[in-house]
Design an enzyme around this catalytic site. Structure first.
Site, PDB file in Angstrom:
ATOM      1  N   LYS A   1       0.823  -1.211   0.000  1.00 22.54           N
ATOM      2  CA  LYS A   1       0.000   0.000   0.000  1.00 22.54           C
ATOM      3  C   LYS A   1       0.863   1.269   0.000  1.00 22.54           C
ATOM      4  CE  LYS A   1      -3.974  -2.312   0.667  1.00 22.54           C
ATOM      5  NZ  LYS A   1      -3.579  -3.715   0.800  1.00 22.54           N
TER       6      LYS A   1
HETATM    7  C1  LIG Z   1      -4.141  -4.862   0.288  1.00 21.53           C
HETATM    8  C2  LIG Z   1      -3.293  -6.051   0.202  1.00 21.53           C
HETATM    9  C3  LIG Z   1      -3.538  -7.064  -0.751  1.00 21.53           C
HETATM   10  C4  LIG Z   1      -4.706  -7.003  -1.700  1.00 21.53           C
HETATM   11  O1  LIG Z   1      -4.605  -5.955  -2.630  1.00 21.53           O
HETATM   12  P1  LIG Z   1      -5.929  -5.427  -3.381  1.00 21.53           P
HETATM   13  O2  LIG Z   1      -5.490  -4.234  -4.124  1.00 21.53           O
HETATM   14  O3  LIG Z   1      -6.904  -5.111  -2.280  1.00 21.53           O
HETATM   15  O4  LIG Z   1      -6.404  -6.529  -4.232  1.00 21.53           O
HETATM   16  C5  LIG Z   1      -2.662  -8.122  -0.810  1.00 21.53           C
HETATM   17  N1  LIG Z   1      -1.627  -8.236   0.058  1.00 21.53           N
HETATM   18  C6  LIG Z   1      -1.372  -7.294   0.993  1.00 21.53           C
HETATM   19  C7  LIG Z   1      -0.224  -7.487   1.916  1.00 21.53           C
HETATM   20  C8  LIG Z   1      -2.188  -6.176   1.088  1.00 21.53           C
HETATM   21  O5  LIG Z   1      -1.920  -5.246   2.017  1.00 21.53           O
END
Ligand SMILES: *Cc1c(COP(=O)(O)O)cnc(C)c1O
Length: 496
Positions: free
Chosen positions: A112
């Protein structure tokens, strides 16, 4: 000419890039999409000479057409700096013949950070450009990682407040500790008695509350979103797909224009949607392999064309993917419906009233670039164990879902295309599950002591993010029922 954005639910609801980023969600509840996905015209060989920041500009300038060059470059420079522990920003690791795109080298050690390090700058620039003097209130629902990355991005950013809702019993210890120790006078963190979908639905409801919006506006506030419903989250995620492709090319692993596959551990469908945009821009991608955990709504959707959230919500060891309503799928639905916003509206209305919708056979045909897969908790643990024993590389639980799904895909299909496994979190963030998976069952309670063991077996340094929470004070301890979310927001902003 400016590239305009419009709502997935109403093509005549238009905005510039900066307006779309400011608003987060369109006023009809739809998501902003670009009117046309821009094409990459710069040749691969030329792009391959760029570093991450230069490439970021090359991509973002195509989308943020109402931002000046100076504004975009300013945002990029403030985002991708020494908050990341490597100048590569998104290093590609080759381990045991496979490539892992490590997206966890930012401030909060999950992917993120890739978008949330730049979003606050895109947003405050957008406010300035549109002569907005209201204070911007970022309202965010998190399955664990968005919350901390958004808090880190917005803490003490002038002219903003950030309120994060997370499922009290649905995040890892480290994730919770990272959030509740967040500093900054403008930060608020609230646990809810419910799961991520409840938090997300609650936040969307608050966004759609016209009466609250009016009272907010009178008090000098306006909402925006740091969730991946904000197009400003999605666009920066396109960059690393192109970057990692170029990295394979630079290492002579592939020829220019050679098609590759990406395997993406998926929850809200944001990360993989960015890969789809990269593909639509012309990046040579063969298959996008969408990896789910036991909450396999997307796997079923790709298999049957029916999206059905009416099922049990399962808590897994990959909590950031414990999601039954993948918000960003709405953007894909809109694109495969030939940009028909009425059709999208119809399906999304069905989703919110019955929890289910079915796409047409024409729409299904346009999904042939996607492969759905899922991994159970056992399979995820096995994948971590196997890769560790064979190579010494320690994956986090989310990455392991992708690795497991890819191994099963290769067992099933003959596919000689090179693949990149998108690695979304540092194993330190989910140390307990990771250590259990490699066979260490007797663990100390304390996260930091677990981290010390992980350092021992992986040989990877303990990230700064872990050191930071080790002795930090708890600053946030509010918990509420889901039906009290709006009241909490009103309390914080002191609006009646
Ligand atoms: C948010 C997240 C995901 C999923 O990503 P999306 O964009 O919601 O599909 C996968 N792995 C981690 C560690 C995340 O923080």
């Amino acid at each position: 000419m400016n590239l305009m954005y419009h709502s997935t639910r109403n093509s005549s609801l238009k905005a510039t890039a900066s307006q779309a980023i400011l608003q987060g969600l369109a006023s009809d509840g739809g998501l902003y999409v670009p009117e046309a996905i821009p094409q990459m015209t710069t040749p691969i060989a030329e792009l391959a000479r760029m570093n991450y920041l230069e490439l970021a500009y090359e991509v973002l300038r195509l989308y943020l057409t109402d931002y000046s060059e100076e504004e975009i470059k300013g945002c990029i420079n403030k985002a991708y700096d020494d908050k990341f522990d490597t100048p590569d920003i998104a290093p590609l690791k080759k381990v045991g013949g496979l490539h892992y795109l490590e997206l966890f080298h930012g401030a909060t050690i999950a992917f993120k950070d890739m978008a949330l390090s730049i979003l606050p700058h895109l947003l405050t620039t957008a406010a300035r450009k549109n002569n907005i003097s209201d204070e911007i209130v970022i309202l965010t629902a998190t399955s664990g990682d968005t919350g901390k990355a958004a808090l880190a991005g917005f803490a003490d950013v002038e002219g903003t407040k950030i309120i994060v809702f997370y499922p009290k019993d649905g995040v890892s210890n480290v994730q919770e500790k990272q959030m509740v120790t967040q500093k900054g006078d403008n930060t608020y963190v609230i646990g809810i008695r419910g799961n991520f979908d409840d938090a997300q639905t609650g936040v969307k409801k608050i966004f759609g509350d016209r009466d609250l919006e009016k009272r907010m506006s009178e008090a000098g506030y306006r909402f925006s979103s740091a969730n991946s419903i904000n197009i400003g989250r999605l666009l920066p995620q396109i960059i690393y797909y192109i970057y990692s492709y170029l990295e394979l090319y630079r290492r002579n692993e592939i020829l220019a224009e050679e098609k590759i596959n990406f395997v993406v551990p998926t929850g809200n469908f944001g990360n993989i949607l960015a890969a789809y945009y990269a593909k639509q821009m012309g990046l040579p991608i063969e298959k996008l392999i969408c990896a789910s955990n036991d909450n396999k709504v997307l796997f079923d959707f790709f298999k049957t064309g029916v999206y059905d959230r009416n099922r049990e919500f399962i808590l897994t060891i990959s909590p950031s993917m414990d999601i039954l309503i993948s918000s960003n799928l709405e953007r894909l639905i809109y694109h495969i419906a030939d940009e028909d916003s009425d059709k999208t509206m119809e399906l999304m209305t069905a989703l919110s009233t019955t929890g289910r919708y079915e796409i047409t056979s024409d729409m299904r045909k346009k999904l042939d670039g996607f492969v759905g897969g899922y991994a159970t908790v056992d399979e995820t643990m096995t994948a971590i164990h196997k890769v560790y024993i064979e190579t010494g590389y320690v994956m986090d639980t989310h990455t392991a879902v992708a690795a497991s799904v890819y191994a099963k895909y290769l067992d099933r299909e003959k596919d000689s295309a090179k693949a990149i496994i998108v690695s979304t979190a540092s194993p330190y963030k989910f140390a307990e599950s990771v250590l259990n998976a490699v066979g260490i069952k007797e663990l100390p309670e304390d996260d930091y002591e677990q981290a010390l063991i992980l350092r021992e077996i992986s040989g990877i340094q303990i990230p700064g993010a872990m050191e930071e929470i080790h002795l930090a004070d708890i600053k946030h301890d509010t918990v509420c029922e889901t039906d009290r979310m709006r009241a909490k927001v009103e309390d914080i902003l002191k609006i009646i």
